[in-house]
Design an enzyme around this catalytic site. Structure first.
Site, PDB file in Angstrom:
ATOM      1  N   ASP A 147      88.741  34.502  70.848  1.00  0.00           N
ATOM      2  CA  ASP A 147      89.267  33.877  69.632  1.00  0.00           C
ATOM      3  C   ASP A 147      90.567  34.595  69.324  1.00  0.00           C
ATOM      4  O   ASP A 147      90.573  35.764  68.951  1.00  0.00           O
ATOM      5  CB  ASP A 147      88.261  34.045  68.486  1.00  0.00           C
ATOM      6  CG  ASP A 147      88.838  33.627  67.142  1.00  0.00           C
ATOM      7  OD1 ASP A 147      89.930  33.043  67.115  1.00  0.00           O
ATOM      8  OD2 ASP A 147      88.167  33.888  66.114  1.00  0.00           O
ATOM      9  N   LYS A 179     101.367  34.289  66.152  1.00  0.00           N
ATOM     10  CA  LYS A 179     100.791  32.962  66.407  1.00  0.00           C
ATOM     11  C   LYS A 179     101.573  31.859  65.702  1.00  0.00           C
ATOM     12  O   LYS A 179     101.666  30.739  66.191  1.00  0.00           O
ATOM     13  CB  LYS A 179      99.345  32.969  65.911  1.00  0.00           C
ATOM     14  CG  LYS A 179      98.498  31.838  66.454  1.00  0.00           C
ATOM     15  CD  LYS A 179      97.072  32.050  66.011  1.00  0.00           C
ATOM     16  CE  LYS A 179      96.148  30.949  66.431  1.00  0.00           C
ATOM     17  NZ  LYS A 179      94.782  31.229  65.947  1.00  0.00           N
ATOM     18  N   GLU A 185      89.636  25.583  67.842  1.00  0.00           N
ATOM     19  CA  GLU A 185      88.706  26.489  67.168  1.00  0.00           C
ATOM     20  C   GLU A 185      87.513  25.749  66.566  1.00  0.00           C
ATOM     21  O   GLU A 185      86.368  26.190  66.676  1.00  0.00           O
ATOM     22  CB  GLU A 185      89.446  27.260  66.061  1.00  0.00           C
ATOM     23  CG  GLU A 185      90.324  28.360  66.633  1.00  0.00           C
ATOM     24  CD  GLU A 185      91.492  28.746  65.752  1.00  0.00           C
ATOM     25  OE1 GLU A 185      91.572  28.262  64.598  1.00  0.00           O
ATOM     26  OE2 GLU A 185      92.341  29.531  66.219  1.00  0.00           O
ATOM     27  N   ASP A 244      87.423  25.282  58.814  1.00  0.00           N
ATOM     28  CA  ASP A 244      87.709  26.634  59.296  1.00  0.00           C
ATOM     29  C   ASP A 244      88.984  27.152  58.641  1.00  0.00           C
ATOM     30  O   ASP A 244      90.093  26.752  58.993  1.00  0.00           O
ATOM     31  CB  ASP A 244      87.857  26.580  60.831  1.00  0.00           C
ATOM     32  CG  ASP A 244      88.195  27.944  61.432  1.00  0.00           C
ATOM     33  OD1 ASP A 244      88.263  28.938  60.683  1.00  0.00           O
ATOM     34  OD2 ASP A 244      88.395  28.000  62.659  1.00  0.00           O
TER      35      ASP A 244
END
Lengths: 130, 622
Positions: free
Chosen positions: B8, B69, B173, B197
């Site tokens: 992850d 990211k 994800e 999420d």
């Protein structure tokens, strides 16, 4: 039926291509319903269910290294998308009941096998000399 | 069986896991923590990754890289990127239209691309797994937010490859969470699951239909690339810097070290407020010996972030709309991601579903890693009974299509189509005798191609001359489960075809390729023009030669007639005839050579001005 011939759309042509492709890869006589193993009266929910069941068999993740797994699953997805969309399913059902036309209109052949000048001339020579 | 791990790769922290003995083991790092901060710090002697790098962040802010990211696979000109750059203490600059990072390392200035930084982090995660497992790790599944487009997924994959990993899949994800849900809490009936999420950097929402056979059919995804814990921290930092300025007349902006320390305190306060109603924010010696101490209630935190919290509901709305499912048909709402611990978020989501009870049974922090590990095991060929029935039918994250007349985007693979998929569509030319077509492949949902992301382009030249709308060009998009897209186009007339595989290097054609292509086009044009001119010249010469021959024959004929006529013809007449014949021959010769030179000047090809010209080779749907 004649008006239908004139009115064949891009979506219809997609169906024709798909019908041929399904027959070629899944065996002669296979139609969208028989491939998914549902009656043609099946509800959308039943179709979705059948599609998921079939996915388990055909998905490339479950068929590592199988050559045509990708192709077959991709085709299944498109078939299922047509049957799960009421408007597109209605179009398919029309051809399912009446059969897919043998002659699909000149435009269809023209766009798929657009002949070159040479082919046309040869063709004309054969016709006229006959 | 090769050892395959699940990673992850979060905005703020990473986690790695492996499927062993019918369950997922989360692998702790060398400090015993299950989570490794996504931080890389460059020093005079080495680079540090994870906890050690995070500790350096306050001391050496300009050489400690984090939040990378948010820079991944995006254009430097992206307004979102610009906002991010304003927030980070390290230097971000533009190179090849993409953001790059500049740091001091071993006494030199060094430049890194975001994927290079990512590959360092991934290498670290691989090492953590290797030292825990005591074996070599060869392959991995890496997760990304559901809204990541093809370029971002490809870039992530490249980072994995750079880290020496075979990337089995780049997984959304939320899809990973669905796999976890499927293995952990299975109930064998069809039901709709909404996965929400909210992590450190982004929000992803997915609607997945879980089928009794075990198939997970992803219906729709949506998300917000800029909404997460970091943004809530930002709000608190802004709020308290303003307070500090009011009280002490000191502006903290630009003082990265002070801001970093304030941020750490704010984050701690935010976490505390998930259980407590009130907390204290304290930083000793925040600025030149001035201590900072203030209190914060849950209510005021909620007020400060109210608009951000409310924004979390928008993706839920769009997911339901795209999946054509009413909110009452959602059977389970699963919350994952650290930020869903904020009580207000839970209340808002629950209220959205008319007071529905939320499923918080999954481990908020580990659900994504678990799913990645499960998928890794499946793809590596695990034969566990628990993973046997699991099949994730994932979808294309964005629409993929080509540019057509007037700069419109014509999608071929629509967003949310299950992958792998293959679709074809017929196109035609837009101008008469168009010598080629310029196929430009875009990803995105905007109606104008230029608002979307260009992922590749190519040209088919040498089309047979035909009126516009007559040529048939079939464009096929073939996308596999690994988001690899192959685009091909075939001109049905000439049988000419071109195929490209869309890779991460999506700047498309370089200047040089463009020139080569236009030279080819020009060559083609010149050749055609020369052929035409040469033929015309030959015809003209032949026809004048023919005329000349006819005239000469006429003259010859008259001469023959005269010669056969008999004796009573005077010398004068013979001489006269010869003169006429000579004249005729001379005129004919003059005409012939003249016609040959007059043809010379007409030979001309159309001048081709490279790029602009090729860009005019448009396509239109049939």
């Amino acid at each position: 039926l004649v008006t239908a011939v004139v009115a064949w759309t891009k979506e219809d042509h997609e169906i024709f291509d798909l019908v041929s492709a399904v027959e070629k890869s899944e065996g002669k006589g296979t139609n969208f319903y028989s491939w998914l193993d549902v009656p043609h009266t099946a509800s959308t929910a039943q179709i979705s269910k059948a599609y998921r069941k079939k996915s388990l068999q055909l998905h490339p993740d479950k068929n590592k290294g199988v050559k045509d797994a990708h192709e077959r699953f991709a085709r299944l997805g498109v078939v299922a998308a047509i049957l799960r969309d009421p408007a597109k399913r209605e179009r398919y059902d029309f051809f399912y009941k009446n059969g897919v036309p043998v002659w699909r209109g000149t435009g269809y052949y023209y766009s798929r096998f657009r002949p070159g000048l040479g082919t046309v001339l040869t063709f004309l020579v054969i016709i006229t000399s006959g | 069986m090769p050892t395959a791990i699940g990673i992850d790769l979060g905005t703020t922290r990473c986690c790695v896991g492996i499927w062993r003995n019918d369950r997922v083991e989360i692998i702790p790092n060398e400090e015993g923590n299950p989570f490794t901060p996504s931080y890389v710090s460059f020093t005079e002697t080495e680079w540090l990754i994870g906890d050690a790098a995070m500790r350096k962040a306050a001391r050496d802010p300009s050489n400690t890289v984090f939040n990378v990211k948010r820079l991944l696979g995006r254009a430097f000109s992206d307004p979102g990127i610009q906002a991010d750059i304003a927030h980070v203490p390290y230097e971000v600059f533009e190179k090849d239209m993409k953001p790059h990072i500049r740091v001091r390392y071993r006494g030199n200035t060094k430049e890194f691309s975001p994927e290079e930084v990512f590959s360092l982090i991934l290498t670290k995660m691989k090492e953590i797994a290797q030292s825990y497992l005591g074996s070599i790790v060869t392959s991995a599944v890496i997760t990304v937010p559901a809204h990541f487009n093809l370029s971002q997924r490809q870039t992530t994959k490249d980072a994995g490859t750079m880290a020496g990993l075979k990337v089995l899949r780049v997984l959304s994800e939320t899809s990973a969470c669905a796999a976890t849900y499927r293995v952990d809490r299975w109930n064998a009936r069809d039901h709709n699951v909404l996965i929400f999420d909210l992590g450190g950097g982004s929000l992803s929402v997915s609607l997945v239909t879980a089928h009794e056979s075990g198939v997970l059919d992803v219906q729709a995804n949506a998300g917000d690339a800029h909404l997460g814990g970091e943004d809530f921290d930002d709000r608190l930092v802004q709020h308290f810097s303003a307070e500090f300025k009011r009280n002490h007349r000191v502006d903290l902006s630009g003082n990265h070290r002070a801001l970093r320390r304030l941020r750490i305190a704010c984050e701690r306060a935010k976490r505390t407020l998930s259980s407590a109603m009130k907390t204290t924010v304290m930083v000793d010696g925040l600025y030149e010996g001035i201590d900072f101490e203030t209190s914060l209630t849950r209510g005021s935190f909620e007020d400060l972030c109210d608009d951000l919290f409310r924004r979390t509901l928008d993706p839920i709305d769009s997911v339901l709309r795209d999946a054509k499912i009413h909110k009452s048909q959602v059977d389970e709402v699963i919350l994952v991601g650290g930020s869903t611990r904020i009580p207000r978020i839970g209340r808002l989501v629950s209220e959205f579903f008319d007071g529905k009870e939320l499923n918080r049974s999954m481990n908020t922090d580990e659900a994504v890693t678990c799913g990645a590990a499960i998928q890794a095991a499946i793809l590596a060929g695990a034969t566990s009974e628990k993973t046997q029935g699991v099949l994730l039918l994932d979808v294309a994250p964005v629409s993929l299509g080509i540019e057509t007349t007037g700069g419109a985007m014509t999608p071929i693979i629509k967003r949310h189509s299950t992958v792998p998929t293959k679709k074809s569509q017929m196109f035609t030319t837009t101008s008469n005798n168009q010598p080629g077509v310029f196929v430009q492949v875009y990803e995105g949902v905007h109606a104008k191609a230029k608002d979307n992301n260009l992922v590749g382009r190519f040209v088919i030249s040498g089309l047979s001359p035909a009126p516009r709308g007559v040529p048939r060009i079939e464009v096929t998009f073939d996308m596999d489960a690994n988001d690899r897209l192959v685009v091909s186009a075939t001109d049905k007339g000439s049988g000419k075809s071109q195929t490209i595989s869309i890779s991460s290097d999506v700047r498309g054609l370089s200047r040089k390729e463009m020139e080569a292509m236009s030279a080819e086009a020009e060559g083609y044009y010149r050749e055609a023009a020369e052929r035409k001119a040469a033929k015309k010249s030959l015809e003209a010469y032949a026809s004048s030669l023919e005329t000349a021959i006819v005239e000469l024959q006429n003259a010859l004929g008259r001469a023959t007639l005269l010669m056969n006529a008999g004796k009573d013809i005077s010398a004068e007449v013979y001489r006269h005839r010869q003169q006429a014949m000579e004249e005729a021959a001379e005129t004919a010769m003059r005409k012939l050579s003249g016609s040959a030179t007059s043809q010379q000047g007409e030979r001309s090809g159309r001048r081709v001005s490279d790029e602009k010209y090729i860009r005019s080779w448009q396509l239109s749907p049939v």
